[in-house]
Scaffold this motif. Structure first.
Motif: not given
Lengths: 549, 549
Positions: B210, B213, B215, B360-364, B366, B389-392, B431
């Motif tokens: 991430q 990336t 973004e 801004r939040f990335p997809a991972s 939430e 927040v939630r994510g891997p 977002g």
């Protein structure tokens, strides 16, 4: 010690919901030929994907792990299917509309597609196959088409827009296992049945992250990408899911893949990026030379599928100011394998030497070269071997069919689980791949490998040679030796000895062929590649007039 | 249907081997104050990481899941430990050298560090603690230092370079489970014991993707990044592992974190990117104003830790041509939560409105906002709630200690497993996160929330107010109401009624405080933040002279 991290699965539903909300203003523009393009925001695409999922579940009985085929061009509805099907737990099965009818039928039956989404413009292709499609219960027709073609056939027929209309724009996406199937795509080798690769949510998600890194395509919501490479083949190089993950605007060409419409849509919609095979760019260059358009919006173009002639890359650089960037991959690699971004600190000819390679491996694609004696070859830019790869978006097997074990043919997967790509090449000490041959075409001579492609390129550099195809033929002493078949230009004066002398100046002596045949033409496959099977058979059958020097 | 993808685990050893080979020419430059910086290539770093792993296993008995502490500055040896320890299956435990001695001792004992790698320059800090460190068997001293400080203490002492010398430069990295612990970091809240977050190989790997990336930070091997943010705290925002994944050159400041040396190293080593908290940039701007240096190499700077004053961002833009980009995160989020890259299609004031958000939040990652009544709030840029927040790469729990269950305090984790960040804010419809308060400081008045920070900012806009701190105090009718404590400038003429009238012009009437106290100074914590606990206690104990209007 176990980590204290959340065990959140990597799912396509997360990509869908993220794109729909955070990137809701990003756009998908679908070219329609004449008239205004079809324009949708990511919010609309996400809403419609939810409607599609609701419709498929409630009307068509699609459940988790149902296989749903798509026979569609690159357009916004295909993107809706790309998102909805995996997110709801079904399997997106992209059908390659360029395959021979028999293979398409075989593939649909093998995957047991229950539903097919089909563009109305492709009904003439699909309708004649319907009597042989055993598992298909429903057809969903997207866009206008001649529905009468479907009369008298068994599957129930639904119109896409009518099916979606009025459905809820939300869906309670299931919490799937990230290793569950998300999508599948069949690859048609030259021999045997087509082989199905089944992508997981995990592989799609990781691949999308990689596509969005700066070292790969590096696009963001400031970009508009034009995927000319079809969504029905190797996932349009991962762009659809990568786009929804980071808000990349998409320009979808639908069925308008000819140079004229492509030039027109680039000038009018101003994409910053595009992805296609070399022949597309060749055609576009000719089109733009004949009829100039403003393509200045494009800053980078990803090019793959086969090696791009350096002259074409230079022409785009110099005439259009557009940078063509090589990438290599295959269905079995999701497909992102390598991307030829230049390394730091090089320019001029040194940079070109990098740009014409297949590219550099990312961390998640681990390569090794297996040499003639089965050992791992060094990364020295010279030692050739068959490329094998390992990683979280690389295939470990092929789909065996419903209820059957996966297939692991040993010519495709090594005993320790690496994918055998069937490509022979070298890797530089900084991880750039150069492919030199297909493994089945390389000449295995006395424990060394001779590249058939290199011999062909050298022969074709001779002014009297129009085409040359080199194949391996059995040899008692060396195992295999090269046979050179050559097409001479009209009025050529060169004979075998001249060609032999020409080669001796350019390649190692032990690689020079002894066996020669002058032929009127090189046999070709249906897609225009040299058909070396035919040459090998002709030689074995004694049908070639071979001179041994 | 199961996918046919390879089940390759996401491991730090892959990052190590990838960086060592594909990006072997990338460089790590460690500033040394006077004299030539210490320069190593990624190949050398990778080789030395392997030597470190061999030494730790063979000499010090470090095994899989051994916890190894690092008390080190940002330098190449710390990077070697960042790679070697997780790759060999041990756990990298970064120790925050800024913590009070008692907390450091508690943390080392709780994590049961068997070995500590320590910079020689930090021995004066570590030596006095040694009698209280129960689990530490070995100290590895990196760089010069006064070893006599260690005389008479129990742990065996090793010199880093001597330990590595002559060891093999390869290591047969184990095939770990990607959910195994890779690293840990304790976060010290204002109350209770420090809490350990244990990162997994999976979370480190995904976070690195991430970071790379476009973004997020979007760096590549063409960049040189200067992580001023310490590796001993929230993983230097993920840059060390992200760098080895994609070949980003690193400029390591070691202990030279003052504005002068930073300006000097930027001018001389020409990084393209840097990462630090706002105070560093404030100091650097003052330094560069007093003594200009060429910092034109820097194109982007990631700024986090606390909100950056917009004036500072504008000064960097206008005076230096350097773009400061907000990011938000915490130890529990690995730490990448949001990054304030501008969206497409905005400029001028509209763009500034985005740039001053947390990002801004990335997809991972939430997000959801939980409002005063426990319901999920909409993303409308106005409705405030506590951010979850939630994510891997988000924590699900804290480390409980060897053999103990993880800790899941309910003020930190929701019943359905989301991380409660303790931050209150709003999210725009696209977002972007704007934080308005800490959850513990927000005033919960009659089912609505009042931001203490907003009230303070408005009060401090009054010309007579030097400082203002607002806290919640109990109120029979409303539950809680704001108490405003104000420091007036010398010779100020304003009284409570003036301030009240001033606020009424600027904020909603129901948010205006009734309770006021003029104080000589606002109590501060050790890091200079308002210490609202002290104010609340003083109010409860009747020690404040409060006027109710």
């Amino acid at each position: 010690m176990l980590s204290t991290m959340q065990d959140t699965p990597l799912l396509v539903s997360r990509i869908l919901e993220h794109g729909r909300t955070v990137h809701h203003r990003s756009k998908v523009t679908t070219w329609t030929g004449e008239g205004e393009p079809r324009r949708r925001t990511f919010r609309e695409i996400g809403d419609r994907a939810s409607q599609l999922a609701n419709a498929l579940r409630d009307e068509l009985g699609v459940t988790e792990q149902s296989v749903v085929g798509t026979l569609m061009w690159n357009n916004c509805e295909h993107l809706e299917a790309y998102l909805a099907l995996p997110a709801m737990g079904a399997v997106l099965h992209t059908l390659n509309l360029r395959l021979p009818a028999g293979q398409l039928v075989w593939i649909v039956n093998h995957a047991a597609d229950r539903v097919i989404l089909v563009n109305g413009t492709l009904l003439p292709l699909l309708a004649p196959l319907l009597p042989r499609l055993e598992s298909v219960e429903h057809l969903v027709v997207v866009g206008p088409g001649d529905l009468s073609l479907l009369d008298g056939h068994r599957p129930a027929v639904h119109a896409y827009e009518a099916l979606l209309a009025g459905r809820p724009t939300t869906y309670d996406w299931p919490e799937l296992d990230e290793r569950d199937a998300a999508a599948m795509c069949y690859t048609s080798g030259t021999t045997g049945d087509p082989k199905g690769v089944v992508f997981s949510h995990r592989s799609v998600y990781l691949h999308s992250l990689q596509v969005n890194t700066t070292e790969s395509m590096g696009l963001s919501s400031h970009d508009t990408s034009l995927p000319v490479v079809p969504m029905f083949h190797v996932n349009a190089w991962g762009l659809p899911h990568a786009a929804f993950m980071s808000g990349i605007n998409l320009l979808m060409p639908d069925r308008f893949l000819q140079p004229g419409p492509l030039a027109e849509m680039i000038e009018s919609e101003r994409p910053t990026h595009a992805a296609a095979v070399p022949t597309i760019w060749q055609g576009l260059l000719a089109e733009l030379t004949a009829k100039p358009r403003d393509v200045s919006s494009m800053r980078q173009v990803t090019i793959g599928g086969s090696a791009c002639p350096p002259a074409l890359m230079k022409a785009f650089d110099e005439q259009l100011g557009v940078r063509l960037c090589h990438a290599w991959g295959m269905t079995e690699t999701s497909p992102l394998g390598t991307v030829a971004q230049s390394p730091a600190g090089v320019s001029g000819e040194e940079e070109w030497a990098y740009r014409i390679t297949q590219g550099r491996f990312p961390a998640s694609v681990e390569p090794r070269l297996i040499g003639p004696d089965g050992s791992v070859m060094p990364w020295d830019g010279r030692s050739a071997g068959e490329l094998e790869v390992r990683g979280p978006w690389i295939a470990a097997a092929y789909y065996g069919g419903a209820g059957k074990e996966p297939l692991r043919p040993e010519d495709k997967f090594s005993p320790d689980g690496w994918l055998r790509t069937g490509d022979v090449g070298v890797i530089s000490d900084d991880g750039y791949l150069t492919l030199t041959d297909r493994a089945k075409d390389v000449i295995k001579s006395g424990g060394e490998w001779i590249s058939s492609v290199e011999l062909e390129n050298e022969l074709m550099a001779h002014p009297d040679v129009v085409e040359a195809a080199v194949v391996a033929v059995p040899d008692e002493r060396w195992g295999e030796r090269p046979l050179a078949t050559v097409v001479l230009r009209e009025g050529a004066t060169a004979d075998y000895r001249d060609l032999l002398a020409f080669l001796r100046d350019r390649i190692a002596r032990w690689q020079v062929p002894e066996r020669w045949a002058i032929v009127p033409a090189v046999p070709k496959t249906s897609v225009g590649k040299f058909d070396k099977k035919v040459i090998r058979k002709a030689y074995a059958d004694g049908e070639l007039d071979v001179t041994t020097l």
